[in-house]
Design an enzyme around this catalytic site. Structure first.
Site, PDB file in Angstrom:
ATOM      1  N   GLY A  90      34.044  80.500   8.529  1.00 51.70           N
ATOM      2  CA  GLY A  90      35.170  80.095   7.698  1.00 51.70           C
ATOM      3  C   GLY A  90      34.815  78.945   6.795  1.00 51.70           C
ATOM      4  O   GLY A  90      33.726  78.366   6.883  1.00 51.70           O
TER       5      GLY A  90
ATOM      6  N   GLY B 185      38.657  72.884   3.134  1.00 51.77           N
ATOM      7  CA  GLY B 185      38.581  72.106   1.910  1.00 51.77           C
ATOM      8  C   GLY B 185      37.383  71.184   1.859  1.00 51.77           C
ATOM      9  O   GLY B 185      36.917  70.805   0.794  1.00 51.77           O
TER      10      GLY B 185
ATOM     11  N   GLY C 184      34.335  71.702   3.704  1.00 49.00           N
ATOM     12  CA  GLY C 184      33.042  72.293   4.012  1.00 49.00           C
ATOM     13  C   GLY C 184      33.153  73.586   4.791  1.00 49.00           C
ATOM     14  O   GLY C 184      34.231  74.122   4.992  1.00 49.00           O
TER      15      GLY C 184
ATOM     16  N   LYS D  36      31.770  72.131  11.945  1.00 50.73           N
ATOM     17  CA  LYS D  36      32.175  72.013  10.551  1.00 50.73           C
ATOM     18  C   LYS D  36      31.250  71.061   9.826  1.00 50.73           C
ATOM     19  O   LYS D  36      31.076  69.911  10.237  1.00 50.73           O
ATOM     20  CB  LYS D  36      33.621  71.516  10.444  1.00 50.73           C
ATOM     21  CG  LYS D  36      34.139  71.514   8.993  1.00 50.73           C
ATOM     22  CD  LYS D  36      35.634  71.291   8.958  1.00 50.73           C
ATOM     23  CE  LYS D  36      36.163  71.485   7.538  1.00 50.73           C
ATOM     24  NZ  LYS D  36      37.634  71.353   7.475  1.00 50.73           N
TER      25      LYS D  36
ATOM     26  N   ASP E  89      47.533  67.502  12.019  1.00 50.49           N
ATOM     27  CA  ASP E  89      47.340  67.828  10.601  1.00 50.49           C
ATOM     28  C   ASP E  89      47.340  69.341  10.391  1.00 50.49           C
ATOM     29  O   ASP E  89      46.469  69.891   9.715  1.00 50.49           O
ATOM     30  CB  ASP E  89      46.034  67.215  10.084  1.00 50.49           C
ATOM     31  CG  ASP E  89      46.017  67.078   8.562  1.00 50.49           C
ATOM     32  OD1 ASP E  89      47.109  67.122   7.944  1.00 50.49           O
ATOM     33  OD2 ASP E  89      44.922  66.921   7.989  1.00 50.49           O
TER      34      ASP E  89
END
Length: 270
Positions: free
Chosen positions: A42, A45, A47, A63, A111
């Site tokens: 995937g 925003g 990386g 990530k 978040d």
């Protein structure tokens, strides 16, 4: 699946704080076969996210942060039918229920928003970016903390007083549902020809009995009753009083079963 946190390239140590571990760049590189493209699962925003396996057999998602990228700048417009949108809602709900109710200690993400829900090639959702996440022991009712997150997704009790509970994630998830159904951003301040945020506009449409007006115009041939039910579940999740919001396991149940919603319990602010 665990999320690996990349440390320094120079160190090969693992730092442990409770159940949270820090891994060196070398370890994460080895786990992902030097971040091989075949392990890409995937993109967010900031990386790309890769799957990997540590030496002890633990599966991780890693990530990578890109200095060149800007949050939300790397996006492609993809048409999603209702079946896919519904599956994204259900999959994200199951992921949050796992964080809140199956882990020990539980995790509050803090978040939840569209750009932090990563989709694989089959449009299966994966919750990403745990940079603001908090471990949440079961023996306390709330955490008082600095307000972090994204405007438009923040629960009122958290935004106004810094009072964090699992129900803050539930509120954010409700806003996310509305974005998925409408195809629109929660932060845009004008809907219905007036200065209202998306949630305010949907609350008004609910009172007027016109919920279908907020559905994405690009969404064709959708089951109206199912979509309206999904919007109402979002309104349950975004109730102003935290105690009136369902738990994420209850949300999963509501999304997965065609049981009747008790709208007498739905208190929508004017």
């Amino acid at each position: 699946m665990r999320w690996g946190c990349c440390g320094s390239e120079e160190t090969d140590d693992i730092n442990v704080a409770g159940n949270v571990k820090k891994f060196s760049y070398k370890q994460l590189s080895a786990a992902t076969h030097n971040f091989h493209p075949s392990n890409k699962i995937g993109r967010g925003g900031f990386g790309i996210v890769y799957k990997g396996v540590l030496k002890n057999g633990t599966r991780v998602a890693v990530k990578t942060l890109s200095a060149e990228s800007k949050q939300g700048s790397d996006r492609k417009t993809i048409r999603l039918n209702w079946e896919r949108r519904s599956a994204i809602c259900k999959g994200t709900a199951r992921g949050l229920a796992y964080l809140h109710e199956d882990l020990e200690p539980p995790i509050v993400h803090r978040d939840i928003k569209a750009s932090n829900i990563l989709l694989d090639k089959n449009f299966k959702p994966k919750i990403g970016d745990f940079g603001l996440a908090k471990l949440f022991p079961d023996n306390i009712t709330h955490i008082s903390t600095k307000i972090r997150g994204t405007t438009g997704y923040l629960a009122p009790e958290y935004m106004l007083g810094g009072k964090l509970t699992k129900k803050a994630d539930v509120f954010s998830f409700g806003v996310l549902i509305l974005e998925i159904v409408s195809g629109r951003s929660s932060g845009k301040p004008s809907w219905g020809g007036i200065q209202k945020l998306l949630l305010e506009w949907v609350r008004q449409l609910y009172e007027e009995g016109q919920l279908l007006e907020m559905v994405d115009p690009d969404l064709e041939g959708f089951p109206e009753n199912e979509v309206i039910r999904c919007i109402k579940i979002a309104l349950f999740c975004t109730q102003a009083t935290a105690s009136r919001r369902p738990t994420m396991s209850q949300v999963v149940d509501m999304l997965s079963r065609n049981t009747q919603l008790n709208e007498k319990e739905l208190k929508v602010p004017g």
